[in-house]
Design a protein around this motif. Structure first.
Motif, mmCIF file in Angstrom:
data_model
loop_
_atom_site.group_PDB
_atom_site.id
_atom_site.type_symbol
_atom_site.label_atom_id
_atom_site.label_comp_id
_atom_site.label_asym_id
_atom_site.label_seq_id
_atom_site.Cartn_x
_atom_site.Cartn_y
_atom_site.Cartn_z
ATOM 1 N N ASN A 30 0.844 -1.204 0.000
ATOM 2 C CA ASN A 30 0.000 0.000 0.000
ATOM 3 C C ASN A 30 0.873 1.245 0.000
ATOM 4 O OD1 ASN A 30 -2.207 -1.610 0.090
ATOM 5 N ND2 ASN A 30 -2.879 -0.992 2.132
ATOM 6 N N ASN A 31 1.925 1.197 0.793
ATOM 7 C CA ASN A 31 2.866 2.304 0.828
ATOM 8 C C ASN A 31 4.206 1.805 1.359
ATOM 9 O OD1 ASN A 31 3.128 2.945 3.888
ATOM 10 N ND2 ASN A 31 0.904 2.912 3.555
ATOM 11 N N ARG A 50 3.183 6.505 -1.305
ATOM 12 C CA ARG A 50 2.108 5.561 -1.592
ATOM 13 C C ARG A 50 2.429 4.766 -2.854
ATOM 14 N NH1 ARG A 50 -2.749 7.620 1.203
ATOM 15 N NH2 ARG A 50 -2.188 9.629 2.114
ATOM 16 N N ASP A 92 4.203 -1.418 4.016
ATOM 17 C CA ASP A 92 2.852 -1.568 4.555
ATOM 18 C C ASP A 92 2.039 -2.329 3.501
ATOM 19 O OD1 ASP A 92 0.232 0.850 5.446
ATOM 20 O OD2 ASP A 92 0.281 -1.330 5.478
ATOM 21 N N ALA A 95 -1.988 -4.694 6.274
ATOM 22 C CA ALA A 95 -2.368 -5.521 7.420
ATOM 23 C C ALA A 95 -2.191 -4.780 8.738
ATOM 24 C CB ALA A 95 -1.541 -6.802 7.418
ATOM 25 N N TYR B 50 -4.378 -4.692 18.353
ATOM 26 C CA TYR B 50 -5.242 -3.734 17.672
ATOM 27 C C TYR B 50 -6.219 -3.059 18.628
ATOM 28 C CZ TYR B 50 -3.804 -5.795 13.210
ATOM 29 O OH TYR B 50 -3.088 -6.229 12.127
ATOM 30 N N GLY B 98 -5.751 3.874 7.171
ATOM 31 C CA GLY B 98 -5.149 3.289 5.985
ATOM 32 C C GLY B 98 -3.649 3.499 5.908
ATOM 33 N N ILE B 99 -3.142 4.398 6.729
ATOM 34 C CA ILE B 99 -1.700 4.687 6.713
ATOM 35 C C ILE B 99 -1.120 4.240 8.043
ATOM 36 C CG2 ILE B 99 0.052 6.464 6.540
ATOM 37 C CD1 ILE B 99 -1.529 6.094 3.992
ATOM 38 N N ALA B 100 -0.251 3.243 8.004
ATOM 39 C CA ALA B 100 0.225 2.633 9.249
ATOM 40 C C ALA B 100 1.543 3.216 9.719
ATOM 41 C CB ALA B 100 0.348 1.123 9.049
#
Lengths: 110, 113
Positions: A30-31, A50, A92, A95, B50, B98-100
């Protein structure tokens, strides 16, 4: 499992020169993120790119991403003594967790 | 600024001791992680969480357990410390999005004698 492979493992350059570090990975992402770690400390997030981006800039940092080759590079321009640190790429895959490479140890010589 | 703190910078323990490493974050992050870092091996994920009372095994969970009773606190437990658990332990937190991007504590350097 280690997804990121970094190259070189160690890099030593003169102050003012540019430093380039490379990261390769194995699966779709994803990134991709780059982190810095000063000796004996925790990691600090530097920059994120990204999967649909090809290049990103932040100050003296430039990151590129080639998803067809599954690789990324981090360029630090006009290096300074304070840039001496280890640099890690992290992927990433969506998950909610990151997979880190083994890092590149960068030394800037005055 | 996000702040992640770890209870100790340096620890020396004896083989067989039960060891607790504590991590606290102040940004209401849902996700928390424990890594160990060894020369030439990079960061390896031990456990992550989580949510409160929730835990997932990472890549190297053997010999470790974790506890997350409150959202801000994530504890790593070495039930019976062994010399091969001598390492640098890093805690991190991240928001559930969405951005970890992860925020790291300063690390605990553990020596098991």
């Amino acid at each position: 499992s280690q997804q990121g492979e970094e190259d070189p493992q160690a890099l030593s350059i003169q102050e003012g020169e540019n430093a380039t570090m490379n990261c390769s990975y194995k699966t779709s992402i994803n990134n991709l993120q780059w982190y810095r770690q000063n000796s004996g400390r925790g990691l600090v997030h530097l920059i994120l790119i990204r999967s649909n981006e090809r290049e990103k800039h932040s100050g003296r940092l430039r990151v590129t991403l080639d998803t067809s080759k599954k690789s990324s590079s981090l360029l630090i321009t006009a290096s300074r003594a304070a840039d001496t640190a280890s640099y890690f790429c992290a992927t990433d895959t969506g998950a909610q967790k990151l997979v880190f490479g083994q890092g590149t140890r960068l030394t800037i010589n005055p | 600024d996000v702040k992640v703190t770890q209870s100790s910078r340096y620890l020396v323990k004896r083989t067989g001791e039960k060891v607790f490493l504590e991590c606290v974050q102040d940004m209401d992050h849902e996700n928390m992680f424990w890594y160990r870092q060894d020369p030439g091996l990079g960061l390896r994920l031990i456990y992550f969480s989580y949510d409160v009372k929730m835990k997932e095994k990472g890549d190297i969970p053997e010999g470790y357990s974790v506890s997350r009773e409150k959202k801000e606190r994530f504890s790593l437990i070495l039930e019976s410390a062994s010399t091969n658990q001598t390492s640098m332990y890093l805690c991190a937190s991240a928001t559930y999005s969405g951005i970890a991007t992860q925020y790291f504590g300063p690390g605990t350097r553990l020596l098991v004698l």
